[in-house]
Design an enzyme around this catalytic site. Structure first.
Site, short mmCIF file in Angstrom:
data_model
loop_
_atom_site.label_atom_id
_atom_site.label_comp_id
_atom_site.label_asym_id
_atom_site.label_seq_id
_atom_site.Cartn_x
_atom_site.Cartn_y
_atom_site.Cartn_z
CD GLN A 51 -11.14 13.08 -0.61
OE1 GLN A 51 -10.28 12.34 -0.16
NE2 GLN A 51 -12.42 12.96 -0.26
CE LYS A 99 -9.45 9.66 2.54
NZ LYS A 99 -10.23 10.06 1.34
CG ASP A 107 -11.09 5.64 -2.93
OD1 ASP A 107 -11.22 5.30 -1.74
OD2 ASP A 107 -11.02 6.82 -3.30
#
Ligand code: NDP
Length: 299
Positions: A99, A55, A122
């Site tokens: 994460q 990422k 997200d």
């Protein structure tokens, strides 16, 4: 792009990232600011480390700022919440990604819901989830968004089509259902308590597998000419080699289906492209710039 039977997520995602870079450059010129994506990694989970590394690399490639925070496995929930709060108020940060999975002593839902909805790239915040299900504009979870872009390339209107999703997680299965519903599909969500799973799958025109069981879906679960989207990423050992396989038995299902995403190189790279797309989207509003029509990114 979608050649023969293989849906090439690697190629499609690289084209999307190229376009994001162009739009990003325009935005930087107009606003004088650079979109920033903050990624928070807690602990030493090897898969998470690989995802975060990918990422970060891709964020820099499109010309955005990448801000990494690596925290010890033992970090307290309170300390993590403090960091998120700091990032919420940092005007150099347009997107925040924590994460997953988080260590067991931390309440993931509490942490995810502490992210400002407008920085929630997200798409996991309850406000964004509610908006998605209400058909309102929202930040959409990256993996299902990537899957929906792939499906849209094959058919934009799924009227009369039956889409079956195996998996009901908040990260993949449920938002995938909302997206397919918005494309007019008739949607069935399956999970570990579903009876006669193979029979349900056999009726699917679009079959999305997001289970986490290596090569679970066999050809006798698949309707002829179905479109298969394999979200699964499973590390297994075969012939003394460590390899990645999906939740679908690719070799077995290839003949019978119309189209299929490979693993790796299907859904995985689309997830990162969509993370960057969400970061671009949220940057427009935070920089007080009107977002242009971004549909060309997805064509
Ligand atoms: P979860 O473990 O959160 O969810 C798995 C789902 O599968 C659950 O709903 C579970 O049902 C269901 N399930 C488990 N066993 C069965 C079974 N035997 N029959 C039917 N359903 C079953 O996983 P995620 O949604 O987070 O991820 C799914 C897969 O996708 C994983 O392989 C993961 O690595 C991959 N993934 C890939 C991404 C990418 O970028 N390509 C991103 C995110 C995930 P129940 O709810 O009843 O327990």
């Amino acid at each position: 792009m979608v050649d023969n039977k293989v849906i090439d997520g690697k190629l499609i995602s690289s084209e999307i990232r190229e376009k994001i870079k162009i739009f990003g450059e325009e935005l930087k010129k107009k606003s004088g600011k650079t979109p920033g994506l903050a990624v928070v990694l807690v602990g030493e989970n090897p898969a998470s480390k690989v995802y975060v590394k990918n990422k970060t690399e891709k964020t820099k490639e499109v010309g955005f700022n990448s801000i990494e925070h690596k925290l010890e496995e033992s970090v307290s929930e309170n300390e993590l919440l403090k960091l998120v709060n700091k990032l919420n108020n940092d005007e150099n940060v347009q997107g925040i990604l924590v994460q997953l999975p988080l260590p067991k002593h931390i309440n993931s839902e509490k942490v995810l819901d502490s992210i400002k909805p407008e920085k929630d790239v997200d798409g996991f915040h309850a406000q964004n989830v509610g908006k998605l299900w209400s058909g309102l504009n929202s930040l959409v979870p990256c993996t299902p968004l990537g899957c929906s872009i792939l499906v849209k390339k094959l058919a934009s209107d799924l009227s009369g089509k039956h889409a079956v999703i195996i998996g009901r997680s908040n990260i993949v299965g449920k938002p995938m259902a909302a997206l397919l519903l918005s494309m007019n599909a008739t949607v069935t969500i399956c999970h570990s308590r579903t009876k006669s799973l193979a029979d349900v799958c056999k009726d699917a025109d679009i079959l999305v597998a997001a289970v986490g069981i290596p090569e679970m879906v066999k050809s006798d679960w698949v309707k002829k000419d179905a479109i298969i989207i394999d979200v699964g990423i499973n590390r297994i050992e075969r012939n003394e080699k460590k390899i990645l396989v999906g939740d679908v038995d690719y070799q077995d299902c290839f003949e019978k289906c119309k189209m299929i995403t490979p693993v790796p190189g299907g859904v995985g790279p689309m997830t990162i492209a969509c993370l960057l797309l969400n970061t671009l989207l949220t940057s427009y509003s935070q920089f007080n710039q009107e977002a242009p029509d971004l549909t060309s990114i997805l064509e």
